[in-house]
Design an enzyme around this catalytic site. Structure first.
Site, mmCIF file in Angstrom:
data_model
loop_
_atom_site.group_PDB
_atom_site.id
_atom_site.type_symbol
_atom_site.label_atom_id
_atom_site.label_comp_id
_atom_site.label_asym_id
_atom_site.label_seq_id
_atom_site.Cartn_x
_atom_site.Cartn_y
_atom_site.Cartn_z
ATOM 1 N N HIS A 1 12.013 0.423 -2.693
ATOM 2 C CA HIS A 1 11.972 -0.020 -1.311
ATOM 3 C C HIS A 1 11.901 -1.544 -1.217
ATOM 4 C CE1 HIS A 1 10.887 -0.117 2.892
ATOM 5 N NE2 HIS A 1 9.792 -0.800 2.590
ATOM 6 N N LYS B 1 -1.336 4.263 9.441
ATOM 7 C CA LYS B 1 -0.274 5.278 9.510
ATOM 8 C C LYS B 1 -0.433 6.218 8.327
ATOM 9 C CE LYS B 1 3.566 2.868 11.734
ATOM 10 N NZ LYS B 1 4.971 2.466 11.532
ATOM 11 N N ASN C 1 9.023 -4.914 10.669
ATOM 12 C CA ASN C 1 10.287 -4.338 10.179
ATOM 13 C C ASN C 1 11.306 -5.395 9.769
ATOM 14 O OD1 ASN C 1 9.512 -1.672 10.421
ATOM 15 N ND2 ASN C 1 10.053 -1.617 12.592
ATOM 16 N N ARG D 1 -10.124 18.990 11.741
ATOM 17 C CA ARG D 1 -9.878 18.006 12.822
ATOM 18 C C ARG D 1 -10.302 16.588 12.451
ATOM 19 N NH1 ARG D 1 -11.847 22.405 15.428
ATOM 20 N NH2 ARG D 1 -10.241 23.601 16.489
ATOM 21 N N HIS E 1 13.984 -4.659 7.288
ATOM 22 C CA HIS E 1 14.002 -3.207 7.081
ATOM 23 C C HIS E 1 15.208 -2.502 7.701
ATOM 24 C CE1 HIS E 1 10.062 -3.966 5.487
ATOM 25 N NE2 HIS E 1 9.861 -2.687 5.216
ATOM 26 N N HIS F 1 16.744 -0.036 5.050
ATOM 27 C CA HIS F 1 16.812 1.428 5.152
ATOM 28 C C HIS F 1 18.227 1.911 4.902
ATOM 29 C CE1 HIS F 1 12.906 1.303 7.695
ATOM 30 N NE2 HIS F 1 12.646 1.481 6.412
ATOM 31 N N GLU G 1 2.211 0.816 17.599
ATOM 32 C CA GLU G 1 3.607 0.403 17.554
ATOM 33 C C GLU G 1 4.289 0.404 18.920
ATOM 34 O OE1 GLU G 1 5.890 2.357 14.464
ATOM 35 O OE2 GLU G 1 6.746 0.407 13.991
ATOM 36 N N LYS H 1 -1.162 -8.331 8.279
ATOM 37 C CA LYS H 1 -0.861 -6.999 8.811
ATOM 38 C C LYS H 1 -1.981 -6.525 9.730
ATOM 39 C CE LYS H 1 0.883 -2.432 8.195
ATOM 40 N NZ LYS H 1 1.418 -1.366 7.367
ATOM 41 N N ARG I 1 4.129 -4.779 16.581
ATOM 42 C CA ARG I 1 4.201 -4.187 15.246
ATOM 43 C C ARG I 1 5.643 -4.130 14.720
ATOM 44 N NH1 ARG I 1 -0.100 0.376 13.279
ATOM 45 N NH2 ARG I 1 0.748 0.641 11.221
ATOM 46 N N GLU J 1 7.136 -7.442 0.235
ATOM 47 C CA GLU J 1 6.384 -7.300 1.495
ATOM 48 C C GLU J 1 5.430 -8.496 1.676
ATOM 49 O OE1 GLU J 1 7.131 -4.813 3.585
ATOM 50 O OE2 GLU J 1 7.981 -3.221 2.334
HETATM 51 N N1 LIG Z 1 1.447 4.110 5.861
HETATM 52 C C1 LIG Z 1 2.173 3.008 5.950
HETATM 53 O O1 LIG Z 1 1.990 2.172 6.833
HETATM 54 C C2 LIG Z 1 3.225 2.764 4.911
HETATM 55 C C3 LIG Z 1 3.813 1.493 4.801
HETATM 56 C C4 LIG Z 1 4.737 1.288 3.788
HETATM 57 C C5 LIG Z 1 5.061 2.321 2.918
HETATM 58 N N2 LIG Z 1 4.476 3.540 3.057
HETATM 59 C C6 LIG Z 1 4.771 4.650 2.139
HETATM 60 O O2 LIG Z 1 4.340 4.277 0.857
HETATM 61 C C7 LIG Z 1 5.098 5.011 -0.105
HETATM 62 C C8 LIG Z 1 5.484 4.086 -1.230
HETATM 63 O O3 LIG Z 1 4.330 3.598 -1.850
HETATM 64 P P1 LIG Z 1 4.359 2.925 -3.310
HETATM 65 O O4 LIG Z 1 5.407 1.910 -3.346
HETATM 66 O O5 LIG Z 1 2.968 2.569 -3.638
HETATM 67 O O6 LIG Z 1 4.908 4.113 -4.229
HETATM 68 P P2 LIG Z 1 4.194 5.266 -5.078
HETATM 69 O O7 LIG Z 1 2.961 5.719 -4.443
HETATM 70 O O8 LIG Z 1 5.249 6.282 -5.351
HETATM 71 O O9 LIG Z 1 3.830 4.504 -6.444
HETATM 72 C C9 LIG Z 1 4.870 3.987 -7.227
HETATM 73 C C10 LIG Z 1 4.759 4.476 -8.682
HETATM 74 O O10 LIG Z 1 3.741 3.754 -9.341
HETATM 75 C C11 LIG Z 1 2.828 4.639 -9.976
HETATM 76 N N3 LIG Z 1 1.550 3.938 -9.961
HETATM 77 C C12 LIG Z 1 0.749 3.726 -8.897
HETATM 78 N N4 LIG Z 1 -0.259 2.916 -9.225
HETATM 79 C C13 LIG Z 1 -0.117 2.616 -10.536
HETATM 80 C C14 LIG Z 1 -0.840 1.813 -11.434
HETATM 81 N N5 LIG Z 1 -1.910 1.107 -11.035
HETATM 82 N N6 LIG Z 1 -0.394 1.748 -12.711
HETATM 83 C C15 LIG Z 1 0.712 2.400 -13.108
HETATM 84 N N7 LIG Z 1 1.451 3.162 -12.287
HETATM 85 C C16 LIG Z 1 1.035 3.264 -11.012
HETATM 86 C C17 LIG Z 1 2.905 5.884 -9.148
HETATM 87 O O11 LIG Z 1 2.470 7.008 -9.878
HETATM 88 C C18 LIG Z 1 4.391 5.932 -8.815
HETATM 89 O O12 LIG Z 1 5.116 6.496 -9.863
HETATM 90 C C19 LIG Z 1 6.251 5.638 0.640
HETATM 91 O O13 LIG Z 1 6.015 7.011 0.812
HETATM 92 C C20 LIG Z 1 6.232 4.950 1.989
HETATM 93 O O14 LIG Z 1 6.699 5.769 3.040
HETATM 94 C C21 LIG Z 1 3.560 3.769 4.034
HETATM 95 ZN ZN LIG Z 2 8.499 -1.908 3.766
#
Ligand SMILES: NC(=O)c1ccc[n+]([C@@H]2O[C@H](COP(=O)([O-])OP(=O)(O)OC[C@H]3O[C@@H](n4cnc5c(N)ncnc54)[C@H](O)[C@@H]3O)[C@@H](O)[C@H]2O)c1
Ligand SMILES: [Zn+2]
Length: 372
Positions: free
Chosen positions: A275, A152, A254, A130, A257, A261, A246, A236, A250, A194
């Site tokens: 992305h 999130k 987007n 929990r 976005h 998307h 949201e 943010k 918030r 971003e």
């Molecule tokens: N929680 C939220 O509010 C929120 C907001 C935006 C996006 N997201 C989520 O975030 C995710 C995308 O995150 P991301 O863009 O970080 O992608 P990711 O976590 O897939 O990382 C991108 C790539 O970079 C590699 N990597 C990470 N750090 C590294 C480093 N320092 N050196 C070398 N390689 C490295 C990873 O292994 C991966 O292959 C999605 O799942 C998305 O839904 C969440």
């Molecule tokens: Zn985004």
């Protein structure tokens, strides 16, 4: 970098104000030893570090050593690399490790990775027994300025991205900029989309600062990247503080976005999850819609487009995508409210409005004109 435009570049932690769930974002420049010492406070007993093989192969030794020196009793679990591993099945594997290893209620889950690791580890922390303590060490630009801020957490379902999750705030977020040196150009630049977004939706001074300093920031010049990330986190954090779950404000996050998307789920972007690159195109498109709706001066749209281009981000829509295809895809997005397409449109740099009255003809024309 121009120091005069950089008055907020302090090493002091940044407080995210969320009542009793408030926490600090801490900043470091190649100092995992200090980072680990600061984490000690949040790891009174054992810690489970969630990461992946890619990141661990590069930075794992350094983090392990720092945690050991700080006397944090940490076990590491790797999840697969990539969005396709952000699933309940992967979460379940992490629960197995926690239960088999007899981790208690006082465990701290440490996310060490990009957004995929952070979202999944946060969800596990929110649900194991929990809820146990959770801290983030983001390693991508996107994770530093976006996914690690705002609470999130979650995993994907075969029928939709991020469909299962929880709002769960970390106890702290520790950002060490030196981790970004190993990040590939695409992911780095994608994260900067971003960062630029925060300038457009929230902070015209920051946008102007980016216009002066974008190359230094992308080059990870210490002061510049620190300022860019810190101000983005602050933007943010302010938005989230006013609208944690949201309900309204918030939604401005987007910006870009709605188009992104659709573009991401079609054509070449589907294969490679870039992305930020799709968001860049989406921000250009939304700015152009604002100009044609007579809401915004065309100079502002040009400034947005030019800055994104200088950041090495795409600003035109892939030629193989038809306007009707994109519009249909936008209309089927899960966030469409009562059949009306909603767009976050910049009325000037630093200010956006949410509109659901964009005529389809105008959208079609914008998409057609932005194809290259
Ligand atoms: N929680 C939220 O509010 C929120 C907001 C935006 C996006 N997201 C989520 O975030 C995710 C995308 O995150 P991301 O863009 O970080 O992608 P990711 O976590 O897939 O990382 C991108 C790539 O970079 C590699 N990597 C990470 N750090 C590294 C480093 N320092 N050196 C070398 N390689 C490295 C990873 O292994 C991966 O292959 C999605 O799942 C998305 O839904 C969440
Ligand atoms: Zn985004």
């Amino acid at each position: 970098m121009n120091p005069e435009t950089n008055p907020m570049n302090s090493d002091a932690p940044l407080r995210v104000m969320l009542g009793e769930r408030s926490y600090d974002i801490r900043f470091y420049h190649g100092n995992l030893a200090q980072l680990a010492l600061d984490l000690r406070l949040f790891c009174p007993e054992r810690a489970l570090v969630v990461s992946n093989e890619t990141i661990w192969a590069i930075h794992g030794c350094a983090l392990s050593e720092a945690l050991t020196l700080a006397e944090i009793d940490a076990t590491v679990v790797h999840i697969g690399d990539g969005e396709r591993h952000k699933t309940l099945q992967t979460a379940s594997m992490v629960y197995d490790r926690l239960i088999e290893g007899r981790f208690s209620r006082r465990t701290c889950v440490i996310a060490f990775g990009g957004g995929v690791v952070g979202d999944l580890a946060g969800f596990v922390a929110a649900t194991y027994m929990r809820g146990v303590d959770f801290v983030q060490i983001p390693t991508t630009v996107l994770a530093m300025v976006d996914s690690s801020v705002g609470g999130k957490t979650g995993v994907d379902h075969p029928l939709g991205k991020n469909m299962i999750g929880a709002f769960y705030q970390p106890r702290t977020v520790c950002i060490d900029f030196s981790l970004l040196r190993s990040l590939d150009e695409h992911n780095k630049r994608g994260g900067f989309a971003e960062i630029i977004k925060y300038g457009v939706i929230w902070d015209p001074k920051f946008f102007a600062w980016l216009e002066e300093n974008i190359e230094d920031a992308l080059g990870l010049e210490q002061g510049a990247v620190h300022h860019a990330v810190r101000v983005s986190c602050e933007a943010k954090a302010r938005v989230v503080a006013q609208d944690e779950r949201e309900g309204g404000l918030r939604a401005i996050l987007n910006y870009g976005h709605t188009f992104a998307h659709a573009i991401e789920s079609l054509g070449e972007y589907k294969e490679r999850q870039y992305h930020g690159q799709a968001v860049s195109i989406g921000m250009v498109a939304a700015a152009e819609v604002a100009v044609r709706m007579d809401m915004a001066p065309s100079e502002d749209a040009s400034r947005i487009r030019n800055l994104l281009a200088r950041a090495g981000l795409p600003t035109s829509i892939p030629r193989d995508l038809e306007p009707a295809q994109i519009i249909d895809r936008m209309a089927s997005d899960k966030k469409v409210v009562s059949g009306r397409l909603r767009f976050v449109l910049p009325s000037r740099i630093g200010k956006v409005e949410i509109r659901d009255d964009v005529p389809v003809d105008l959208l079609t024309a914008v998409i057609r004109d932005l194809r290259a």
